[in-house]
Design a protein around this motif. Structure first.
Motif, PDB file in Angstrom:
ATOM      1  N   ARG A   1     -18.789  -9.475  -0.011  1.00  0.00           N
ATOM      2  CA  ARG A   1     -18.303  -9.026   1.299  1.00  0.00           C
ATOM      3  C   ARG A   1     -17.095  -9.862   1.667  1.00  0.00           C
ATOM      4  N   GLU A   2     -16.049  -9.200   2.104  1.00  0.00           N
ATOM      5  CA  GLU A   2     -14.822  -9.894   2.469  1.00  0.00           C
ATOM      6  C   GLU A   2     -14.393  -9.487   3.869  1.00  0.00           C
ATOM      7  N   GLU A   3     -13.716 -10.405   4.567  1.00  0.00           N
ATOM      8  CA  GLU A   3     -13.117 -10.116   5.864  1.00  0.00           C
ATOM      9  C   GLU A   3     -11.611 -10.015   5.685  1.00  0.00           C
ATOM     10  N   VAL A   4     -11.039  -8.965   6.239  1.00  0.00           N
ATOM     11  CA  VAL A   4      -9.601  -8.757   6.150  1.00  0.00           C
ATOM     12  C   VAL A   4      -9.035  -8.748   7.566  1.00  0.00           C
ATOM     13  N   ASN A   5      -8.129  -9.661   7.840  1.00  0.00           N
ATOM     14  CA  ASN A   5      -7.474  -9.704   9.149  1.00  0.00           C
ATOM     15  C   ASN A   5      -6.376  -8.647   9.185  1.00  0.00           C
ATOM     16  N   CYS A   6      -6.640  -7.579   9.910  1.00  0.00           N
ATOM     17  CA  CYS A   6      -5.684  -6.471   9.978  1.00  0.00           C
ATOM     18  C   CYS A   6      -4.816  -6.575  11.226  1.00  0.00           C
ATOM     19  N   HIS A   7      -3.615  -6.108  11.096  1.00  0.00           N
ATOM     20  CA  HIS A   7      -2.702  -6.035  12.238  1.00  0.00           C
ATOM     21  C   HIS A   7      -2.334  -4.568  12.463  1.00  0.00           C
ATOM     22  N   ARG A   8      -1.775  -4.299  13.595  1.00  0.00           N
ATOM     23  CA  ARG A   8      -1.390  -2.927  13.899  1.00  0.00           C
ATOM     24  C   ARG A   8      -0.322  -2.446  12.918  1.00  0.00           C
ATOM     25  N   GLY A   9      -0.540  -1.269  12.357  1.00  0.00           N
ATOM     26  CA  GLY A   9       0.382  -0.724  11.373  1.00  0.00           C
ATOM     27  C   GLY A   9      -0.239  -0.697   9.989  1.00  0.00           C
ATOM     28  N   GLN A  10       0.582  -0.655   8.961  1.00  0.00           N
ATOM     29  CA  GLN A  10       0.111  -0.588   7.585  1.00  0.00           C
ATOM     30  C   GLN A  10      -0.340  -1.959   7.104  1.00  0.00           C
ATOM     31  N   ASN A  11      -1.528  -2.019   6.508  1.00  0.00           N
ATOM     32  CA  ASN A  11      -2.077  -3.258   5.991  1.00  0.00           C
ATOM     33  C   ASN A  11      -2.337  -3.111   4.495  1.00  0.00           C
ATOM     34  N   ASN A  12      -1.938  -4.110   3.737  1.00  0.00           N
ATOM     35  CA  ASN A  12      -2.145  -4.112   2.298  1.00  0.00           C
ATOM     36  C   ASN A  12      -2.777  -5.437   1.885  1.00  0.00           C
ATOM     37  N   TRP A  13      -3.765  -5.378   1.006  1.00  0.00           N
ATOM     38  CA  TRP A  13      -4.371  -6.589   0.496  1.00  0.00           C
ATOM     39  C   TRP A  13      -4.926  -6.314  -0.899  1.00  0.00           C
ATOM     40  N   MET A  14      -5.384  -7.373  -1.549  1.00  0.00           N
ATOM     41  CA  MET A  14      -5.901  -7.249  -2.905  1.00  0.00           C
ATOM     42  C   MET A  14      -7.327  -7.772  -2.966  1.00  0.00           C
ATOM     43  N   ILE A  15      -8.179  -7.086  -3.734  1.00  0.00           N
ATOM     44  CA  ILE A  15      -9.541  -7.534  -4.001  1.00  0.00           C
ATOM     45  C   ILE A  15      -9.613  -7.951  -5.466  1.00  0.00           C
ATOM     46  N   ASP A  16     -10.073  -9.176  -5.711  1.00  0.00           N
ATOM     47  CA  ASP A  16     -10.170  -9.701  -7.071  1.00  0.00           C
ATOM     48  C   ASP A  16     -11.597  -9.529  -7.586  1.00  0.00           C
ATOM     49  N   LEU A  17     -11.761  -8.669  -8.578  1.00  0.00           N
ATOM     50  CA  LEU A  17     -13.070  -8.395  -9.164  1.00  0.00           C
ATOM     51  C   LEU A  17     -13.187  -8.985 -10.568  1.00  0.00           C
ATOM     52  N   SER A  18     -12.259  -9.869 -10.935  1.00  0.00           N
ATOM     53  CA  SER A  18     -12.193 -10.339 -12.315  1.00  0.00           C
ATOM     54  C   SER A  18     -13.406 -11.158 -12.737  1.00  0.00           C
TER      55      SER A  18
ATOM     56  N   ASN B   1      -5.727  -3.073  -5.506  1.00  0.00           N
ATOM     57  CA  ASN B   1      -4.955  -3.046  -4.277  1.00  0.00           C
ATOM     58  C   ASN B   1      -5.611  -2.118  -3.260  1.00  0.00           C
ATOM     59  N   MET B   2      -5.612  -2.540  -2.003  1.00  0.00           N
ATOM     60  CA  MET B   2      -6.175  -1.744  -0.916  1.00  0.00           C
ATOM     61  C   MET B   2      -5.131  -1.620   0.188  1.00  0.00           C
ATOM     62  N   SER B   3      -5.167  -0.489   0.896  1.00  0.00           N
ATOM     63  CA  SER B   3      -4.286  -0.320   2.055  1.00  0.00           C
ATOM     64  C   SER B   3      -4.975   0.550   3.090  1.00  0.00           C
ATOM     65  N   ILE B   4      -4.647   0.284   4.373  1.00  0.00           N
ATOM     66  CA  ILE B   4      -5.214   1.055   5.471  1.00  0.00           C
ATOM     67  C   ILE B   4      -4.247   0.991   6.645  1.00  0.00           C
ATOM     68  N   ASP B   5      -4.224   2.034   7.447  1.00  0.00           N
ATOM     69  CA  ASP B   5      -3.370   2.089   8.627  1.00  0.00           C
ATOM     70  C   ASP B   5      -4.216   1.786   9.859  1.00  0.00           C
ATOM     71  N   ALA B   6      -3.809   0.796  10.654  1.00  0.00           N
ATOM     72  CA  ALA B   6      -4.561   0.383  11.835  1.00  0.00           C
ATOM     73  C   ALA B   6      -3.738   0.595  13.090  1.00  0.00           C
ATOM     74  N   GLN B   7      -4.425   0.928  14.188  1.00  0.00           N
ATOM     75  CA  GLN B   7      -3.767   1.125  15.473  1.00  0.00           C
ATOM     76  C   GLN B   7      -3.883  -0.095  16.377  1.00  0.00           C
ATOM     77  N   GLN B   8      -4.621  -1.123  15.931  1.00  0.00           N
ATOM     78  CA  GLN B   8      -4.713  -2.356  16.683  1.00  0.00           C
ATOM     79  C   GLN B   8      -5.109  -3.478  15.724  1.00  0.00           C
ATOM     80  N   ASP B   9      -4.965  -4.725  16.183  1.00  0.00           N
ATOM     81  CA  ASP B   9      -5.390  -5.860  15.377  1.00  0.00           C
ATOM     82  C   ASP B   9      -6.911  -5.911  15.326  1.00  0.00           C
TER      83      ASP B   9
END
Length: 211
Positions: free
Chosen positions: A168-185, A143-151
């Protein structure tokens, strides 16, 4: 066991040419130096330590690719402190990184801005100090999370310990708290680096994949 009070920084030249020999890398220790051991590692293609392993200063050879310089200090009680620096000879603008104690989260800041046109945001839009990655070690899904101030579109790179990008992955972030998952299985067990870069600053975390 007493808590370790060790801290370290790595000093690298302001300009490093690719395919160079005898580059001097120095370290600075904060804390009691008695009984401290030094272990250096270079993570990158065609780079190696020429002299100085086990001492506060090493001499290295660098190839054509960016190199992660990792120094692990171990005191007489077995406590560790780790500091890391990134040398990017292609940009001639080394990135100085500092981390301490047993925390393997690294936030870096360079002397000048290196633009990254693949990023759709400016470096002030993300608070890299608040990046979280868990569980670590992981059995495959992190699990990954980051706080963004803009999209914006966040570029996340995963590297092996040779410095080779394996994903390499692209994550579409929005303003505020963003959470996503990286699958390394589908990857082999071992240690990897997750790196998020905004051009001026970067976040790097060592993760362990164990099943």
């Amino acid at each position: 066991m007493p808590a370790s009070l060790l801290e370290c920084t790595i000093d690298i030249p302001k300009k490093v040419n690719c395919r160079s020999n005898k580059i001097i890398i120095k370290s600075t220790l904060v804390g009691n130096p008695d009984g401290v051991t030094y272990f250096w590692e270079l993570i990158g293609e065609d780079s190696y330590i020429q002299a100085g392993q086990g001492t506060p200063r090493i001499i290295i050879h660098i190839g054509d690719s960016p190199v992660d310089v990792v120094l692990t200090l171990t005191d007489q009680y077995g406590c560790n402190a780790v500091c890391t620096a990134i040398i990017d000879c292609s940009a001639n603008s080394p990135v100085f990184v500092r981390s301490t104690s047993n925390d393997d989260t690294i936030v870096s800041s360079s002397n000048s801005v290196i633009p990254d046109e693949s990023l759709a945001f400016d470096h002030e839009s993300f608070n890299l100090e608040d990046v979280k990655a868990w569980p670590n070690p992981t059995t495959g899904r992190m699990n990954m999370s980051i706080d963004a101030q803009q999209d914006g579109i966040l570029q996340v790179g995963i590297y092996n310990l040779l410095g080779q990008e394996v994903r390499r992955e692209e994550v579409n972030c929005h303003r505020g708290q963003n959470n996503w998952m990286i699958d390394l299985s589908d990857m082999r067990d071992g240690s990897y680096l997750i790196r998020i870069s905004t051009g001026e600053k970067s976040f790097t975390k060592v993760i362990d994949l164990l099943r």
